[in-house]
Design a protein around this motif. Sequence first.
Motif, PDB file in Angstrom:
ATOM      1  N   PRO A  35      85.671  48.090 -57.657  1.00  0.00           N
ATOM      2  CA  PRO A  35      84.477  48.925 -57.547  1.00  0.00           C
ATOM      3  C   PRO A  35      84.155  49.592 -58.883  1.00  0.00           C
ATOM      4  CG  PRO A  35      86.369  49.984 -56.509  1.00  0.00           C
ATOM      5  CD  PRO A  35      86.801  48.597 -56.882  1.00  0.00           C
ATOM      6  N   THR A  36      82.982  50.165 -58.975  1.00  0.00           N
ATOM      7  CA  THR A  36      82.575  50.813 -60.221  1.00  0.00           C
ATOM      8  C   THR A  36      83.417  52.052 -60.482  1.00  0.00           C
ATOM      9  OG1 THR A  36      80.941  52.232 -59.139  1.00  0.00           O
ATOM     10  CG2 THR A  36      80.204  50.033 -59.840  1.00  0.00           C
ATOM     11  N   LYS A  37      83.464  52.426 -61.752  1.00  0.00           N
ATOM     12  CA  LYS A  37      84.204  53.631 -62.126  1.00  0.00           C
ATOM     13  C   LYS A  37      83.658  54.841 -61.378  1.00  0.00           C
ATOM     14  CE  LYS A  37      85.387  53.972 -66.381  1.00  0.00           C
ATOM     15  NZ  LYS A  37      85.366  54.160 -67.862  1.00  0.00           N
ATOM     16  N   ARG A  38      82.352  54.888 -61.205  1.00  0.00           N
ATOM     17  CA  ARG A  38      81.737  56.016 -60.500  1.00  0.00           C
ATOM     18  C   ARG A  38      82.225  56.100 -59.055  1.00  0.00           C
ATOM     19  NH1 ARG A  38      75.314  56.558 -60.709  1.00  0.00           N
ATOM     20  NH2 ARG A  38      75.905  56.938 -62.890  1.00  0.00           N
ATOM     21  N   SER A  39      82.313  54.948 -58.375  1.00  0.00           N
ATOM     22  CA  SER A  39      82.736  54.967 -56.976  1.00  0.00           C
ATOM     23  C   SER A  39      84.214  55.334 -56.846  1.00  0.00           C
ATOM     24  CB  SER A  39      82.449  53.623 -56.306  1.00  0.00           C
ATOM     25  OG  SER A  39      83.223  52.592 -56.891  1.00  0.00           O
ATOM     26  N   ILE A  40      85.043  54.908 -57.803  1.00  0.00           N
ATOM     27  CA  ILE A  40      86.456  55.287 -57.774  1.00  0.00           C
ATOM     28  C   ILE A  40      86.601  56.787 -57.982  1.00  0.00           C
ATOM     29  CG2 ILE A  40      88.696  54.997 -58.901  1.00  0.00           C
ATOM     30  CD1 ILE A  40      87.876  52.147 -59.607  1.00  0.00           C
ATOM     31  N   ILE A  41      85.869  57.333 -58.924  1.00  0.00           N
ATOM     32  CA  ILE A  41      85.926  58.775 -59.168  1.00  0.00           C
ATOM     33  C   ILE A  41      85.466  59.545 -57.940  1.00  0.00           C
ATOM     34  CG2 ILE A  41      84.888  60.652 -60.505  1.00  0.00           C
ATOM     35  CD1 ILE A  41      84.887  58.739 -62.915  1.00  0.00           C
ATOM     36  N   ALA A  42      84.413  59.041 -57.282  1.00  0.00           N
ATOM     37  CA  ALA A  42      83.928  59.701 -56.061  1.00  0.00           C
ATOM     38  C   ALA A  42      84.998  59.673 -54.977  1.00  0.00           C
ATOM     39  CB  ALA A  42      82.651  59.029 -55.580  1.00  0.00           C
ATOM     40  N   ALA A  43      85.685  58.531 -54.851  1.00  0.00           N
ATOM     41  CA  ALA A  43      86.743  58.434 -53.857  1.00  0.00           C
ATOM     42  C   ALA A  43      87.905  59.357 -54.204  1.00  0.00           C
ATOM     43  CB  ALA A  43      87.229  56.988 -53.763  1.00  0.00           C
ATOM     44  N   MET A  44      88.264  59.437 -55.479  1.00  0.00           N
ATOM     45  CA  MET A  44      89.313  60.364 -55.914  1.00  0.00           C
ATOM     46  C   MET A  44      88.955  61.800 -55.568  1.00  0.00           C
ATOM     47  SD  MET A  44      90.340  58.860 -59.683  1.00  0.00           S
ATOM     48  CE  MET A  44      91.258  60.355 -60.086  1.00  0.00           C
ATOM     49  N   THR A  45      87.705  62.151 -55.807  1.00  0.00           N
ATOM     50  CA  THR A  45      87.255  63.515 -55.508  1.00  0.00           C
ATOM     51  C   THR A  45      87.366  63.809 -54.016  1.00  0.00           C
ATOM     52  OG1 THR A  45      85.726  63.439 -57.387  1.00  0.00           O
ATOM     53  CG2 THR A  45      85.315  65.110 -55.690  1.00  0.00           C
ATOM     54  N   THR A  46      86.976  62.839 -53.201  1.00  0.00           N
ATOM     55  CA  THR A  46      87.050  63.017 -51.749  1.00  0.00           C
ATOM     56  C   THR A  46      88.497  63.179 -51.284  1.00  0.00           C
ATOM     57  OG1 THR A  46      85.038  61.729 -51.405  1.00  0.00           O
ATOM     58  CG2 THR A  46      86.523  61.958 -49.526  1.00  0.00           C
ATOM     59  N   VAL A  47      89.383  62.313 -51.780  1.00  0.00           N
ATOM     60  CA  VAL A  47      90.781  62.384 -51.359  1.00  0.00           C
ATOM     61  C   VAL A  47      91.437  63.662 -51.882  1.00  0.00           C
ATOM     62  CG1 VAL A  47      93.038  61.253 -51.472  1.00  0.00           C
ATOM     63  CG2 VAL A  47      90.969  59.891 -51.176  1.00  0.00           C
ATOM     64  N   GLY A  99      97.400  60.553 -49.594  1.00  0.00           N
ATOM     65  CA  GLY A  99      96.131  59.838 -49.451  1.00  0.00           C
ATOM     66  C   GLY A  99      96.064  58.762 -50.506  1.00  0.00           C
ATOM     67  N   LEU A 100      95.254  57.722 -50.255  1.00  0.00           N
ATOM     68  CA  LEU A 100      95.200  56.580 -51.163  1.00  0.00           C
ATOM     69  C   LEU A 100      93.769  56.187 -51.481  1.00  0.00           C
ATOM     70  CD1 LEU A 100      97.926  54.146 -49.770  1.00  0.00           C
ATOM     71  CD2 LEU A 100      97.850  55.075 -52.076  1.00  0.00           C
ATOM     72  N   VAL A 101      93.570  55.792 -52.736  1.00  0.00           N
ATOM     73  CA  VAL A 101      92.329  55.149 -53.162  1.00  0.00           C
ATOM     74  C   VAL A 101      92.713  53.758 -53.649  1.00  0.00           C
ATOM     75  CG1 VAL A 101      90.396  55.179 -54.781  1.00  0.00           C
ATOM     76  CG2 VAL A 101      91.271  57.335 -53.836  1.00  0.00           C
ATOM     77  N   TYR A 102      92.104  52.717 -53.075  1.00  0.00           N
ATOM     78  CA  TYR A 102      92.428  51.349 -53.477  1.00  0.00           C
ATOM     79  C   TYR A 102      91.258  50.439 -53.143  1.00  0.00           C
ATOM     80  CZ  TYR A 102      93.459  50.636 -48.496  1.00  0.00           C
ATOM     81  OH  TYR A 102      93.358  50.569 -47.126  1.00  0.00           O
ATOM     82  N   THR A 103      91.226  49.286 -53.772  1.00  0.00           N
ATOM     83  CA  THR A 103      90.185  48.304 -53.525  1.00  0.00           C
ATOM     84  C   THR A 103      90.347  47.701 -52.135  1.00  0.00           C
ATOM     85  OG1 THR A 103      90.216  47.752 -55.874  1.00  0.00           O
ATOM     86  CG2 THR A 103      89.112  46.203 -54.401  1.00  0.00           C
ATOM     87  N   ARG A 104      89.261  47.574 -51.410  1.00  0.00           N
ATOM     88  CA  ARG A 104      89.319  47.081 -50.036  1.00  0.00           C
ATOM     89  C   ARG A 104      90.010  45.723 -49.947  1.00  0.00           C
ATOM     90  NH1 ARG A 104      84.382  47.567 -49.009  1.00  0.00           N
ATOM     91  NH2 ARG A 104      84.454  49.469 -47.764  1.00  0.00           N
ATOM     92  N   GLU A 105      89.797  44.858 -50.945  1.00  0.00           N
ATOM     93  CA  GLU A 105      90.347  43.506 -50.900  1.00  0.00           C
ATOM     94  C   GLU A 105      91.823  43.447 -51.299  1.00  0.00           C
ATOM     95  OE1 GLU A 105      87.571  44.389 -52.411  1.00  0.00           O
ATOM     96  OE2 GLU A 105      85.998  43.363 -51.257  1.00  0.00           O
ATOM     97  N   SER A 106      92.405  44.563 -51.713  1.00  0.00           N
ATOM     98  CA  SER A 106      93.770  44.564 -52.221  1.00  0.00           C
ATOM     99  C   SER A 106      94.783  44.655 -51.088  1.00  0.00           C
ATOM    100  CB  SER A 106      93.971  45.749 -53.182  1.00  0.00           C
ATOM    101  OG  SER A 106      95.335  45.906 -53.493  1.00  0.00           O
ATOM    102  N   SER A 107      95.541  43.580 -50.874  1.00  0.00           N
ATOM    103  CA  SER A 107      96.611  43.626 -49.878  1.00  0.00           C
ATOM    104  C   SER A 107      97.701  44.597 -50.321  1.00  0.00           C
ATOM    105  CB  SER A 107      97.188  42.224 -49.662  1.00  0.00           C
ATOM    106  OG  SER A 107      97.607  41.657 -50.882  1.00  0.00           O
ATOM    107  N   PHE A 108      97.893  44.750 -51.619  1.00  0.00           N
ATOM    108  CA  PHE A 108      98.888  45.673 -52.173  1.00  0.00           C
ATOM    109  C   PHE A 108      98.569  47.100 -51.723  1.00  0.00           C
ATOM    110  CE2 PHE A 108     101.103  48.038 -55.499  1.00  0.00           C
ATOM    111  CZ  PHE A 108     102.226  47.268 -55.761  1.00  0.00           C
TER     112      PHE A 108
END
Length: 284
Positions: free
Chosen positions: A190-202, A266-275
């Motif tokens: 995902p974009t850097k902006r969306s990762i930062i938004a997810a980090m902020t939420t978590v 809490g976790l932030v990760y790419t939806r497609e990542s099995s890891f």
Amino acid sequence: MGRVAAVSRLERIIIVPRNGYANRLQAWASAAVLARELQVPLLVAWEAESIATAPAEALFDSALIDREFITPAELTEILGVDHSALPRYLYEDRARGFLSLAGHDRGEQIFMRSLQERLTPQEGPRTLVIIAGGLFALPSTKDFEHLRRDFYTALSWNSDIQERVDHALSHHSDFFAVHIRQTDRSLQVPTKRSIIAAMTTVHRTTGQSGVFLAADTASAVESWTHLAAARGLEPWSVDLQSRDRSSAQAGIDALVDWLLLTKAKGLVYTRESSFGHEAAVAAD
């Protein structure tokens, strides 16, 4: 947990985990759930591949290996051929008394209903061999994520891996985590902006300022360390000796990262990542 009727002829399941380490854990956990439902022992035939070169002895507890693992040579003796020579999908060798499942391009889940039908007391095999890298479950299985979580909780790791995890946790007891993929899943990042938004939420929902950063490149760790610190967070990571996926040490390091992800609030990760997904399952 959903249960199926006990199968009189089936004596054991053998899982041959394939692909990367997270895919292997998924397949192993899936087979463990299946073995529990069918009330038979589970054995593991662990083989190195180009993207997962670490031997089982470097990853898991020696007592676990002695109790539940078999060698590739032992598996070949059971099958009469190397497992790579078996036909794709569902295949039964009645003379040798085994049924094999290797989903390949179709995956294993699509065959699970047919597999269940083949495991009959009158005609079923004595050994079920599953060659897989991913998730699968019987149609009757209930609470699949909960059962996988139980499996991961009980899994015993090599003492060196466990010591590294324990050492990190002794300095960071409460944190959330971010897993960044910049290599094999780079097109799905995902974009850097969306990762930062997810980090902020978590950060807001967990109340944690500490953030563990796991990534597949050193540059990603460095970049996100700066980004997180600039937003008032307290980023940290563990020193890794290798991020080359063809290196056995990289596999050991990756599983240290994975175990730390499972301890996050809490976790932030790419939806497609099995890891990342399987770490979230293990972390509840």
